[in-house]
Design a protein around this motif. Structure first.
Motif, mmCIF file in Angstrom:
data_model
loop_
_atom_site.group_PDB
_atom_site.id
_atom_site.type_symbol
_atom_site.label_atom_id
_atom_site.label_comp_id
_atom_site.label_asym_id
_atom_site.label_seq_id
_atom_site.Cartn_x
_atom_site.Cartn_y
_atom_site.Cartn_z
ATOM 1 N N ASP A 411 86.144 53.783 -47.986
ATOM 2 C CA ASP A 411 86.264 52.695 -47.536
ATOM 3 C C ASP A 411 86.576 52.373 -46.226
ATOM 4 O O ASP A 411 86.367 50.939 -45.967
ATOM 5 N N ASP A 412 88.007 53.502 -45.633
ATOM 6 C CA ASP A 412 87.222 53.423 -44.131
ATOM 7 C C ASP A 412 86.494 53.509 -43.491
ATOM 8 O O ASP A 412 86.346 52.431 -42.539
ATOM 9 N N LEU A 413 85.517 54.388 -44.012
ATOM 10 C CA LEU A 413 83.923 54.295 -43.392
ATOM 11 C C LEU A 413 83.272 53.134 -42.768
ATOM 12 O O LEU A 413 82.937 52.709 -41.565
ATOM 13 N N VAL A 414 83.298 52.630 -44.508
ATOM 14 C CA VAL A 414 82.520 52.160 -44.368
ATOM 15 C C VAL A 414 83.251 50.277 -44.075
ATOM 16 O O VAL A 414 82.790 49.526 -43.119
ATOM 17 N N ASP A 415 84.018 49.914 -42.932
ATOM 18 C CA ASP A 415 85.125 48.874 -42.496
ATOM 19 C C ASP A 415 84.589 49.008 -41.397
ATOM 20 O O ASP A 415 84.049 48.023 -40.809
ATOM 21 N N ARG A 416 84.540 50.433 -40.599
ATOM 22 C CA ARG A 416 84.863 50.318 -40.202
ATOM 23 C C ARG A 416 83.105 50.544 -38.661
ATOM 24 O O ARG A 416 82.953 49.854 -37.589
ATOM 25 N N LEU A 417 82.709 50.943 -39.498
ATOM 26 C CA LEU A 417 80.623 50.912 -39.800
ATOM 27 C C LEU A 417 80.038 49.435 -40.030
ATOM 28 O O LEU A 417 79.614 48.907 -39.871
ATOM 29 N N GLY A 418 80.739 48.487 -41.315
ATOM 30 C CA GLY A 418 80.456 47.255 -40.874
ATOM 31 C C GLY A 418 80.538 46.417 -40.368
ATOM 32 O O GLY A 418 80.330 45.499 -39.673
ATOM 33 N N ALA A 419 81.836 46.778 -39.629
ATOM 34 C CA ALA A 419 81.939 45.434 -37.799
ATOM 35 C C ALA A 419 81.328 45.951 -37.208
ATOM 36 O O ALA A 419 81.310 44.987 -35.804
ATOM 37 N N LEU A 420 80.347 47.227 -36.849
ATOM 38 C CA LEU A 420 79.558 47.242 -35.941
ATOM 39 C C LEU A 420 77.624 46.601 -36.259
ATOM 40 O O LEU A 420 77.030 47.033 -36.345
ATOM 41 N N GLY A 421 78.295 45.735 -37.633
ATOM 42 C CA GLY A 421 76.653 45.517 -38.348
ATOM 43 C C GLY A 421 75.458 46.461 -39.253
ATOM 44 O O GLY A 421 75.060 46.375 -39.691
ATOM 45 N N LEU A 422 76.318 47.902 -39.117
ATOM 46 C CA LEU A 422 75.874 48.744 -39.868
ATOM 47 C C LEU A 422 76.449 48.318 -41.625
ATOM 48 O O LEU A 422 77.635 48.752 -42.173
ATOM 49 N N GLN A 423 75.317 47.488 -42.398
ATOM 50 C CA GLN A 423 76.107 47.656 -43.948
ATOM 51 C C GLN A 423 75.639 48.478 -45.304
ATOM 52 O O GLN A 423 74.675 49.439 -44.560
ATOM 53 N N ALA A 424 77.097 49.003 -45.847
ATOM 54 C CA ALA A 424 76.594 50.220 -46.989
ATOM 55 C C ALA A 424 76.148 49.613 -47.986
ATOM 56 O O ALA A 424 75.746 50.097 -48.887
ATOM 57 N N SER A 425 76.273 48.196 -48.394
ATOM 58 C CA SER A 425 76.117 47.491 -49.440
ATOM 59 C C SER A 425 75.614 46.362 -49.321
ATOM 60 O O SER A 425 75.313 44.747 -48.944
ATOM 61 N N PRO A 426 74.255 46.616 -48.092
ATOM 62 C CA PRO A 426 73.500 45.221 -47.485
ATOM 63 C C PRO A 426 72.744 44.326 -48.851
ATOM 64 O O PRO A 426 72.126 45.235 -49.997
ATOM 65 N N SER A 427 71.876 43.180 -48.384
ATOM 66 C CA SER A 427 70.927 42.319 -49.046
ATOM 67 C C SER A 427 69.959 43.385 -49.391
ATOM 68 O O SER A 427 69.673 43.509 -48.355
ATOM 69 N N THR A 428 69.490 42.816 -50.388
ATOM 70 C CA THR A 428 67.723 43.065 -50.891
ATOM 71 C C THR A 428 67.074 42.631 -49.407
ATOM 72 O O THR A 428 66.607 44.178 -49.547
ATOM 73 N N TRP A 429 67.027 42.002 -48.824
ATOM 74 C CA TRP A 429 66.274 42.101 -47.918
ATOM 75 C C TRP A 429 66.463 42.899 -46.181
ATOM 76 O O TRP A 429 65.581 42.947 -45.653
ATOM 77 N N ARG A 430 67.766 42.993 -45.984
ATOM 78 C CA ARG A 430 68.564 43.034 -45.066
ATOM 79 C C ARG A 430 67.845 45.045 -45.282
ATOM 80 O O ARG A 430 67.070 46.128 -44.658
ATOM 81 N N ARG A 431 67.900 45.047 -46.659
ATOM 82 C CA ARG A 431 67.494 47.204 -47.033
ATOM 83 C C ARG A 431 66.345 47.079 -47.126
ATOM 84 O O ARG A 431 65.715 48.538 -46.907
ATOM 85 N N ASN A 432 65.574 46.496 -47.101
ATOM 86 C CA ASN A 432 63.953 46.787 -47.578
ATOM 87 C C ASN A 432 62.727 46.012 -46.866
ATOM 88 O O ASN A 432 61.595 45.618 -47.614
ATOM 89 N N THR A 433 63.764 45.621 -45.844
ATOM 90 C CA THR A 433 62.486 45.323 -43.965
ATOM 91 C C THR A 433 62.835 46.346 -42.932
ATOM 92 O O THR A 433 63.645 46.333 -42.504
ATOM 93 N N MET A 434 61.124 46.783 -42.745
ATOM 94 C CA MET A 434 60.871 47.580 -42.116
ATOM 95 C C MET A 434 60.429 46.756 -41.327
ATOM 96 O O MET A 434 59.651 46.158 -40.924
ATOM 97 N N ALA A 435 60.396 47.029 -39.486
ATOM 98 C CA ALA A 435 59.512 46.183 -38.586
ATOM 99 C C ALA A 435 58.879 47.524 -37.556
ATOM 100 O O ALA A 435 60.313 48.268 -36.563
ATOM 101 N N CYS A 436 58.059 47.726 -37.108
ATOM 102 C CA CYS A 436 57.229 48.886 -35.849
ATOM 103 C C CYS A 436 58.856 47.636 -34.447
ATOM 104 O O CYS A 436 58.984 47.031 -34.382
ATOM 105 N N THR A 437 58.229 48.511 -33.475
ATOM 106 C CA THR A 437 58.093 48.197 -31.741
ATOM 107 C C THR A 437 58.014 47.135 -32.215
ATOM 108 O O THR A 437 58.716 45.568 -31.030
ATOM 109 N N GLY A 438 56.547 46.664 -31.766
ATOM 110 C CA GLY A 438 56.022 45.077 -31.373
ATOM 111 C C GLY A 438 55.715 44.952 -29.742
ATOM 112 O O GLY A 438 56.085 45.568 -29.445
ATOM 113 N N ILE A 439 55.825 43.775 -29.816
ATOM 114 C CA ILE A 439 55.071 43.140 -28.437
ATOM 115 C C ILE A 439 56.058 43.196 -27.019
ATOM 116 O O ILE A 439 55.727 42.816 -26.036
#
Length: 572
Positions: A411-439
């Motif tokens: 729980d401590d780790l999840v909270d610390r990384l969550g504060a960095l914008g890294l989620q262990a329980s993300p929404s389905t859209w955040r979890r399942n969307t990928m993107a290349c480098t792009g323009i």
């Protein structure tokens, strides 16, 4: 006892689907196949590779270009040999996508480089992660992307800083050697190899042996084009779309080993890898791997760059001939027949909290489309050390994992990384969307990907918050046709193009492909005839299609299955 490949074993092989590789017509022209004595270089890439081993450019980078600057670099080094050391010129800012195919390379080139850091198997120590973070912060304007090849990709690198970057990376066992170029690229491996509860064999020794013996070896540093590898007991390294893959399987007589697949790849002409019907024990993986690489080196097509991938040779030869040549000409022995590795029904992305074989936990986190920063990576290293965890790993799905976490520190780790914008329980859209480098940085791209995908995730989290689908929907966003973000194997694949909007204006947009997926019944996504969507209208389109799916799909039905039977009117 060794036997020949059975017909039944070969019949289980994944094969190219609609829209895949086309076999070539026989003609009298040379295809540049070395094994047939066709050594004359047939395009400029083959010419500069024949002049010298591209790996030799490192000396010039360190002794000449880093001192004399960007203007001292000739074109064959700048856009050719630099790739062998993980360096591409990035796109000059301000060039719109409509100019991508019309400008000369020197007009597209910025004076800075993208740099890929090679991480075979995906795992790094916190010491290594801090060095990567420091390089990003000091030399890369704080940029860092987790790629779908388990690399970390930096931007804004000045050639003057490259020797110092190499020194720092190599001091902790990292490198950029052959991170790009016509070479064996980074080896995908399970990010939780040696830890997963259901893993029978840890293939890390094979990955380490290949890296130690063959990466940077001039014997195989001139291939027709890039060569991609996946080695994992689990089905978590997209084996269907690599040039060669070894996937864990139990042999009824010989015990645990690896199923051998060859010839996968996407880009503009997609092909799923085919089984050779062979079972390979762990200790033989490096030898068999080298044999497949040498087949590509010696028989691969070098005349046309767009046909210089192993998948074209495999499509022309078929699995039986590939195995026969591998056995007779390179291994000089027969391989053991073996059963097919069975793919899981769902994607294995390792997001969330999971128990390890040793009773500790590993936790998978989801950055948005792989975009992080040097500051974020440094903070992750600090958090991992604070909670007394083990390593950090990157996945082929642009995710980040922390291993060896005590249950009472999760729980401590999840909270610390969550504060960095890294989620262990993300929404389905955040979890399942990928993107290349792009323009933003890529010279081949036509449209923006990272920011557009990030905005799309936020929009879908808001607009589809009350919509429940029978199965998670994957969205892959690519800036051009080359499919670095695997558009053909996503539920919704988006290929960047310039399109015409309702007012007749030419604007950034995407060609849509629907229903692609990997696993036990892989299929390539299908295109709707003439259907494209503008970048501005992307959110409306995805909301509309996903809503139709949620309303009319059967219980548990995947998006791929639903879209295969839905009408074009519903999907448009």
């Amino acid at each position: 006892m060794t036997t020949t490949t059975s017909d039944s074993a070969r019949s289980e092989a994944p094969t190219a689907r609609s829209g895949g590789v086309r076999t070539r017509r026989e003609d009298n022209r040379s295809n540049g196949q070395w094994a047939l004595g066709q050594r004359e270089p047939l395009n400029h890439n083959e010419e500069f590779k024949q002049v010298e081993d591209p790996l030799a450019v490192r000396t010039r980078i360190e002794e000449v270009y880093a001192r004399e600057g960007f203007d001292a670099i000739p074109g064959d080094d700048l856009r050719g040999r630099f790739r062998w050391w993980g360096l591409y010129t990035q796109r000059r800012p301000g060039i719109d996508g409509g100019q991508t195919a019309t400008l000369a390379p020197e007009e597209l080139d910025d004076r800075y480089f993208m740099m890929r850091i090679r991480i075979d198997g995906g795992q790094v120590s916190t010491e290594q992660l801090r060095v990567i973070a420091g390089v990003s912060q000091e030399f890369g304007r704080n940029t860092a992307d987790i790629t779908d090849r388990q690399n970390i990709q930096l931007h804004w690198v000045d050639v003057a800083d490259v020797p110092e970057i190499w020194r720092r990376l190599e001091s902790v066992g990292l490198s950029t050697t052959e991170a790009c170029g016509d070479v064996p690229r980074v080896i995908l491996g399970s990010p939780v190899a040696g830890l997963a509860k259901d893993e029978v064999i840890d293939p890390t020794p094979a990955i380490e042996a290949i890296k130690r013996e063959y990466i940077g070896n001039p014997e195989i540093s001139n291939l027709p084009r890039k060569f991609k590898t996946a080695i994992s007991w689990q089905w978590d390294c997209v084996p269907e779309i690599n040039d060669v893959s070894f996937v864990g399987v139990e042999h009824p007589e010989h015990g645990p080993g690896f199923d051998l697949l060859v010839g996968g790849g996407l880009s503009t002409s997609a092909q799923f890898a085919v089984r050779l019907g062979a079972w390979v024990p762990l200790e033989e993986i490096p030898e068999v791997w080298l044999g497949v690489v040498k087949i590509f080196r010696d028989y691969g097509y070098r005349r046309l760059r767009n046909r210089a991938r192993l998948k074209y040779l495999v499509a022309d030869w078929g699995a039986e001939k590939v195995r026969q040549v591998l056995e007779d000409e390179y291994l000089h022995r027969k391989l053991v027949d073996g059963p097919a590795a069975i793919a899981p029904d769902d994607i294995v992305d390792h997001v969330g909290v999971h128990e390890q074989a040793n009773g500790l936990r590993y936790v998978g986190f989801s950055p948005t489309v792989g975009r992080v920063s040097g500051d974020t990576l440094a903070a992750v290293a600090d958090a991992v050390d604070v909670v007394g965890a083990g390593k950090v790993a990157f996945t082929p799905l642009q995710k980040l994992i922390v291993t060896d976490v005590a249950p009472d520190r999760v729980d401590d780790l999840v909270d610390r990384l969550g504060a960095l914008g890294l989620q262990a329980s993300p929404s389905t859209w955040r979890r399942n969307t990928m993107a290349c480098t792009g323009i933003e940085f890529c010279k081949l791209a036509i449209v923006d990907t990272k920011q557009r995908a990030t905005d799309l995730v936020a929009e879908l989290e808001d607009r589809l918050a009350d919509i429940s689908t029978p199965h998670p929907v994957t969205i892959n966003v690519n800036g051009c046709a080359n499919s670095c973000a695997r558009i053909q194997v996503a539920d919704i694949g988006l290929k960047g193009q310039i399109v015409t909007d309702d007012d007749g204006e030419r604007v950034p947009g995407y060609q849509v492909q629907l229903g692609g997926h990997m696993g036990n019944t892989p299929e390539l996504g299908r295109k709707l005839r003439g259907h494209k969507v503008t970048a501005a209208g992307l959110g409306d389109y995805v909301v509309r299609v996903v809503s139709h799916y949620a309303e009319s799909a059967e219980a548990g039905e995947t998006f791929a299955s639903w879209s295969a039977r839905a009408t074009d009117e519903v999907l448009a």
